[in-house]
Design an enzyme around this catalytic site. Structure first.
Site, short mmCIF file in Angstrom:
data_model
loop_
_atom_site.label_atom_id
_atom_site.label_comp_id
_atom_site.label_asym_id
_atom_site.label_seq_id
_atom_site.Cartn_x
_atom_site.Cartn_y
_atom_site.Cartn_z
N PHE A 127 0.87 -1.18 0.00
CA PHE A 127 0.00 0.00 0.00
C PHE A 127 0.90 1.22 0.00
CE2 PHE A 127 -2.00 3.36 2.51
CZ PHE A 127 -3.28 3.44 1.99
N GLY A 133 7.34 14.12 1.27
CA GLY A 133 6.76 15.36 1.79
C GLY A 133 5.33 15.20 2.26
N GLY A 135 3.51 12.62 4.95
CA GLY A 135 3.41 11.47 5.84
C GLY A 135 2.04 11.43 6.47
N PHE A 160 8.79 4.73 2.82
CA PHE A 160 8.41 3.94 3.99
C PHE A 160 7.25 2.98 3.68
CE2 PHE A 160 10.28 7.77 6.10
CZ PHE A 160 11.43 7.12 6.57
N GLY A 335 23.25 -4.63 32.01
CA GLY A 335 24.08 -4.69 30.81
C GLY A 335 23.66 -5.78 29.85
N GLU A 358 1.44 4.15 10.92
CA GLU A 358 -0.03 4.12 10.90
C GLU A 358 -0.63 5.10 11.91
OE1 GLU A 358 -2.17 0.52 10.39
OE2 GLU A 358 -0.47 -0.53 9.50
#
Length: 383
Positions: A127, A133, A135, A160, A335, A358
């Protein structure tokens, strides 16, 4: 009376999926981590397909796909429960037999060429609406489509795009003279994809359309009617994202409990330290709240109510709290939690994405606040 009990069917389905996850997916975790540390895919397309077919043997195929197309046609609540169980492992997996909801709007020829093969797993879709420019503001897209005889010519770039590198065809949204329109475009029609490196294992792509010619019969829906389709795709199941986070958080808290009880410092287990106890307590409370928010949103979807507010609330809370929980769990492990030998660091990166894709946190807050401030949704309880 408020009944929180699951039906016998829901409980049976949930239990089967938990067994499947524990028997088939969890044992793969060490190898998936090893591959990812080596820069390889954690699980191959062939391996994922084999797992899907194994699940199909038990009838788990097309969880939300209507029965007339060979699916199970389960409701939103059951789908949410299944996503939560799948979230208990970081091994990438989704049940087969699914297709993007907007493909069901195709005509008979489009269904034969795109919908049915996608349901069967023979084709992969993606999709594509997001651009460099544009989103969250989907109305700002600039990819263009112009008529040229019995074809459309598409130019632009998308970014993306999930499954953009693997997809056989794309549902791409472009601006025509009549308005935003959705086109079904096969890869061999000329669009190209480039992988985008991210901090997590999500492998999106940039798609480039350079004078890509698309037959007029490949318009999905109506010319100029693409934006309504895009909104339907985006809103198809926002509750499913925090649903999967429920399972991740369950597993992470279980790991934290095991670590707190087994790790000794200064002669006492970590579980005796008040700081650790509070981390565990806060995480358990937030997980329970997330369960209720997600199931409430799923119930609204299944009941046919306007669920947009409930889904936005669940998505926002789930993203924020899942990130807080995984951070605490990493801290409890010290750690070792920071290394790539344990899956905590892996989940840390994966869950961070939940606050972005989304619908970012900011977009969810905007939606929630606007609905209340404009009186679209009352502040009182919504049941």
């Amino acid at each position: 009376m408020v009944d929180f009990a699951l039906s016998d069917e829901q409980r049976a389905v949930r239990d089967w999926v938990r067994t499947f996850v524990e028997r088939e997916l969890v044992p793969l975790e060490p190898e998936v981590l090893r591959r990812e540390r080596s820069g390889e895919p954690g699980i191959t397309r062939e391996e994922s397909r084999a797992l899907q077919l194994k699940a199909r043997e038990s009838g788990f195929w097309g969880i939300l796909t209507p029965e007339e197309y060979g699916g199970m046609g389960l409701g939103a609540i059951t789908a949410s429960l299944l996503e939560a169980e799948l979230g208990r492992t970081f091994v990438p997996f989704r049940f087969g037999g699914a297709a993007d909801n907007i493909l069901f709007h195709g005509n008979s020829q489009q269904k034969e060429r795109y919908l049915l093969p996608t349901i069967e797993g023979e084709r992969i879709s993606c999709f594509a609406i997001t651009e460099p420019g544009a989103g969250s503001d989907a109305r700002a897209i600039r990819t263009s489509a112009r008529r040229d005889g019995d074809h459309w010519v598409i130019n632009g770039e998308k970014t993306f795009i999930t499954q953009g590198n693997e997809a056989d065809f794309v549902m791409v949204f472009a601006v025509a003279e009549e308005g935003v329109t959705c086109f079904l475009v096969d890869r061999d029609m000329g669009w190209k994809s480039e992988p985008i490196q991210t901090m997590g294992q999500w492998g999106p792509a940039a798609l480039v359309f350079d004078d890509v010619r698309v037959p007029a019969e490949n318009v999905l829906g109506e010319v100029g009617g693409g934006f309504a389709l895009a909104l339907q795709w985006i809103g198809q199941g926002r509750y499913l994202l925090p649903s999967r986070a429920i399972g991740s958080c369950e597993r992470l808290i279980e790991m934290a409990v095991a670590q707190a009880n087994s790790r000794t410092t200064f002669g006492e287990p970590l579980a005796e330290r008040q700081a650790i106890q509070w981390m565990v307590a806060d995480s358990v409370v937030e997980l329970q709240a997330l369960r209720l928010l997600v199931l409430h949103a799923a119930w609204q979807v299944e009941a046919g109510h306007d669920s947009r507010q409930a889904q936005s609330i669940a998505k926002l809370y789930g993203g924020v709290k899942a990130n807080e929980i995984v951070d605490r769990v990493l801290q409890i492990h010290g750690g070792m939690g920071y290394t790539r030998e344990l899956p905590i660091e892996r989940w840390y990166r994966e869950l961070r994405l939940l606050r972005i894709y989304e619908g970012t946190d900011e977009i969810q807050r905007r939606t929630i606040a606007r609905n209340v401030l404009k009186g679209h949704v009352p502040v009182s309880a919504q049941f």
